[in-house]
Write an enzyme that holds these catalytic residues in place. Structure first.
Site, PDB file in Angstrom:
ATOM      1  N   THR A 134      22.926 -11.079  -5.640  1.00  0.00           N
ATOM      2  CA  THR A 134      22.978 -10.301  -6.890  1.00  0.00           C
ATOM      3  C   THR A 134      22.988 -11.175  -8.146  1.00  0.00           C
ATOM      4  O   THR A 134      22.312 -10.857  -9.128  1.00  0.00           O
ATOM      5  CB  THR A 134      24.238  -9.403  -6.866  1.00  0.00           C
ATOM      6  OG1 THR A 134      24.186  -8.655  -5.653  1.00  0.00           O
ATOM      7  CG2 THR A 134      24.272  -8.461  -8.047  1.00  0.00           C
TER       8      THR A 134
ATOM      9  N   HIS B 108      29.683  -6.949  -0.965  1.00  0.00           N
ATOM     10  CA  HIS B 108      28.295  -7.191  -1.376  1.00  0.00           C
ATOM     11  C   HIS B 108      27.949  -6.531  -2.719  1.00  0.00           C
ATOM     12  O   HIS B 108      28.450  -5.470  -3.034  1.00  0.00           O
ATOM     13  CB  HIS B 108      27.325  -6.575  -0.352  1.00  0.00           C
ATOM     14  CG  HIS B 108      27.093  -7.386   0.876  1.00  0.00           C
ATOM     15  ND1 HIS B 108      27.528  -6.995   2.115  1.00  0.00           N
ATOM     16  CD2 HIS B 108      26.431  -8.554   1.066  1.00  0.00           C
ATOM     17  CE1 HIS B 108      27.143  -7.881   3.015  1.00  0.00           C
ATOM     18  NE2 HIS B 108      26.482  -8.846   2.418  1.00  0.00           N
TER      19      HIS B 108
ATOM     20  N   ASP C 188      18.126 -13.172   6.892  1.00  0.00           N
ATOM     21  CA  ASP C 188      19.456 -12.634   6.557  1.00  0.00           C
ATOM     22  C   ASP C 188      19.623 -11.248   7.191  1.00  0.00           C
ATOM     23  O   ASP C 188      18.627 -10.519   7.360  1.00  0.00           O
ATOM     24  CB  ASP C 188      19.511 -12.552   5.022  1.00  0.00           C
ATOM     25  CG  ASP C 188      20.921 -12.474   4.482  1.00  0.00           C
ATOM     26  OD1 ASP C 188      21.855 -12.772   5.225  1.00  0.00           O
ATOM     27  OD2 ASP C 188      21.064 -12.118   3.290  1.00  0.00           O
ATOM     28  N   HIS C 189      20.850 -10.852   7.504  1.00  0.00           N
ATOM     29  CA  HIS C 189      21.172  -9.496   7.998  1.00  0.00           C
ATOM     30  C   HIS C 189      20.055  -8.830   8.788  1.00  0.00           C
ATOM     31  O   HIS C 189      19.282  -8.028   8.241  1.00  0.00           O
ATOM     32  CB  HIS C 189      21.506  -8.561   6.828  1.00  0.00           C
ATOM     33  CG  HIS C 189      22.784  -8.889   6.151  1.00  0.00           C
ATOM     34  ND1 HIS C 189      24.016  -8.639   6.717  1.00  0.00           N
ATOM     35  CD2 HIS C 189      23.028  -9.453   4.948  1.00  0.00           C
ATOM     36  CE1 HIS C 189      24.961  -9.026   5.884  1.00  0.00           C
ATOM     37  NE2 HIS C 189      24.397  -9.547   4.806  1.00  0.00           N
TER      38      HIS C 189
ATOM     39  N   HIS D 191      29.748 -13.781   2.807  1.00  0.00           N
ATOM     40  CA  HIS D 191      28.681 -12.984   2.172  1.00  0.00           C
ATOM     41  C   HIS D 191      29.220 -12.377   0.879  1.00  0.00           C
ATOM     42  O   HIS D 191      30.418 -12.408   0.622  1.00  0.00           O
ATOM     43  CB  HIS D 191      28.231 -11.865   3.119  1.00  0.00           C
ATOM     44  CG  HIS D 191      27.342 -12.356   4.211  1.00  0.00           C
ATOM     45  ND1 HIS D 191      26.053 -11.906   4.373  1.00  0.00           N
ATOM     46  CD2 HIS D 191      27.557 -13.267   5.180  1.00  0.00           C
ATOM     47  CE1 HIS D 191      25.515 -12.535   5.423  1.00  0.00           C
ATOM     48  NE2 HIS D 191      26.410 -13.359   5.925  1.00  0.00           N
ATOM     49  N   GLY D 192      28.310 -11.804   0.080  1.00  0.00           N
ATOM     50  CA  GLY D 192      28.746 -11.169  -1.159  1.00  0.00           C
ATOM     51  C   GLY D 192      29.356 -12.176  -2.117  1.00  0.00           C
ATOM     52  O   GLY D 192      30.286 -11.865  -2.857  1.00  0.00           O
ATOM     53  N   ALA D 193      28.798 -13.396  -2.133  1.00  0.00           N
ATOM     54  CA  ALA D 193      29.426 -14.472  -2.914  1.00  0.00           C
ATOM     55  C   ALA D 193      29.287 -14.267  -4.422  1.00  0.00           C
ATOM     56  O   ALA D 193      30.031 -14.873  -5.188  1.00  0.00           O
ATOM     57  CB  ALA D 193      28.836 -15.816  -2.501  1.00  0.00           C
ATOM     58  N   SER D 194      28.355 -13.404  -4.847  1.00  0.00           N
ATOM     59  CA  SER D 194      28.221 -13.138  -6.293  1.00  0.00           C
ATOM     60  C   SER D 194      29.517 -12.609  -6.889  1.00  0.00           C
ATOM     61  O   SER D 194      29.762 -12.759  -8.084  1.00  0.00           O
ATOM     62  CB  SER D 194      27.113 -12.103  -6.553  1.00  0.00           C
ATOM     63  OG  SER D 194      25.887 -12.575  -6.085  1.00  0.00           O
TER      64      SER D 194
ATOM     65  N   ASN E 211      26.746 -16.869   0.749  1.00  0.00           N
ATOM     66  CA  ASN E 211      25.488 -16.151   0.466  1.00  0.00           C
ATOM     67  C   ASN E 211      25.503 -15.502  -0.909  1.00  0.00           C
ATOM     68  O   ASN E 211      26.338 -14.649  -1.180  1.00  0.00           O
ATOM     69  CB  ASN E 211      25.303 -15.007   1.464  1.00  0.00           C
ATOM     70  CG  ASN E 211      24.906 -15.469   2.838  1.00  0.00           C
ATOM     71  OD1 ASN E 211      25.057 -16.627   3.174  1.00  0.00           O
ATOM     72  ND2 ASN E 211      24.414 -14.540   3.636  1.00  0.00           N
TER      73      ASN E 211
HETATM   74  O1  G3H Z   1      23.479 -11.720   2.586  1.00  0.00           O
HETATM   75  C1  G3H Z   1      23.388 -11.818   1.363  1.00  0.00           C
HETATM   76  C2  G3H Z   1      24.506 -11.697   0.547  1.00  0.00           C
HETATM   77  O2  G3H Z   1      25.671 -11.549   1.214  1.00  0.00           O
HETATM   78  C3  G3H Z   1      24.435 -11.724  -0.926  1.00  0.00           C
HETATM   79  O3  G3H Z   1      25.433 -10.911  -1.493  1.00  0.00           O
HETATM   80  O4  G3H Z   1      24.196 -10.035  -3.439  1.00  0.00           O
HETATM   81  O5  G3H Z   1      26.649  -9.740  -3.246  1.00  0.00           O
HETATM   82  O6  G3H Z   1      25.690 -11.999  -3.701  1.00  0.00           O
HETATM   83  P1  G3H Z   1      25.498 -10.675  -3.071  1.00  0.00           P
HETATM   84 ZN    ZN Z   2      25.261 -10.381   3.167  1.00  0.00          ZN
END
Ligand code: G3H
Ligand code: ZN
Length: 277
Positions: free
Chosen positions: A227, A174, A80-81, A202-205, A224
């Site tokens: 969190t 994120h 990832d990233h 991304h930032g799916a939480s 993704n």
């Molecule tokens: O690349 C990982 C993520 O984008 C996870 O994001 O921690 O906000 O769910 P998140």
């Molecule tokens: Zn991410």
């Protein structure tokens, strides 16, 4: 089971989304795999910068790949990233099944150039590559500015590189502990009109269930999550320790937190993978 086909591209065409989860040890990796088996869906175990800082990617690759091989569903191992080509090549050589070159903070010409360079390395070994355009802010370090993906740049990304999946910034943020973002669907539509690549959120939480249902109808093929599982584990471990002040055995202390991680992962995978009516 090995991750051999482009399940992300297939999902993007079929109103389904593959879930990717950041994992930090064998416990959550196994919990995510069990959840994917129950949902009968492919899944990605993703290694982020925090995990890479505590153990070499070669060790992670050996651990996660051996867990993946004995799974009943396709399990991919995703870097990832990553901004350094050297690390990406190490991951490719170590057996990762997909990698992300995150050139979102580079000028567009450089982002395109390096993405294409990495695509050539990755494709030689049949590994999938994810790139990013626009920037998805990190709420935990106080970033607030959302730099949306420019649909014109997305078109160039498709025309000038052989990237497989494209991460986009469409209102997602994120590291949110609550689900409060608003996905900008008109921007997503413009990106889809100018580029046919499978898209990644991304930032799916921080994304709500209703918006996830809507995203399944778009060309998004991967989301993704990080969190949400970290918080599930941490919150449950805290209450275990409060309730059992004399317990010191990590296997016993982790039992309930890991079970809750599995339930949370199952809920997410099932929601992303089930056919929409
Ligand atoms: O690349 C990982 C993520 O984008 C996870 O994001 O921690 O906000 O769910 P998140
Ligand atoms: Zn991410």
């Amino acid at each position: 089971m090995k991750w051999e086909q482009d399940y992300v591209a297939q999902a993007a065409q079929r109103q389904r989304i593959v879930a990717g989860f950041n994992v930090f040890g064998y416990e959550d990796a196994q919990a995510v795999i069990r959840a994917a088996e129950r949902a009968d869906a492919p899944v990605l175990l993703m290694l982020n910068r925090d995990a890479r800082a505590v153990m070499a990617i070669e060790h992670w690759a050996a651990l996660l790949n051996s867990l993946a091989e004995s799974s009943r569903v396709p399990v991919g191992i995703h870097l990832d990233h990553c901004t350094e080509i050297k690390t990406i090549i190490r991951a490719i050589d170590a057996g990762f099944t997909s990698v992300m070159f995150d050139g979102s903070h580079f000028p567009i010409t450089e982002n395109l150039k390096i993405t294409q360079e990495v695509a050539q390395h990755a494709h030689k070994k049949n590994i999938f590559l994810e790139a990013e355009l626009g920037t998805v802010p990190y709420s935990d370090i106080g970033e607030t500015e959302i730099n949306l993906t420019d649909p014109e740049e997305a078109r160039k990304m498709q025309e000038q590189t052989q990237v497989d999946w494209l991460a986009v910034s469409v209102g997602n943020i994120h590291r949110l502990a609550t689900r409060k973002v608003s996905i900008q669907f008109p921007v997503l539509q413009q990106i889809e009109d100018s580029c046919q690549l499978p898209l990644v959120i991304h930032g799916a939480s921080g994304v709500k269930d209703e918006e996830i249902s809507q995203l399944k109808k778009t060309r998004v093929g991967k989301m993704n999550f990080g969190t949400v599982l970290r918080k599930t584990f941490g919150d449950c471990l805290r209450s275990e320790m409060r309730e059992k002040p004399d317990e010191f055995d990590r296997l016993r202390l982790f039992r309930d937190p890991v079970a809750q991680v599995e339930e949370q992962a199952f809920h997410i995978i099932h929601m992303l993978w089930q056919e929409e009516k």
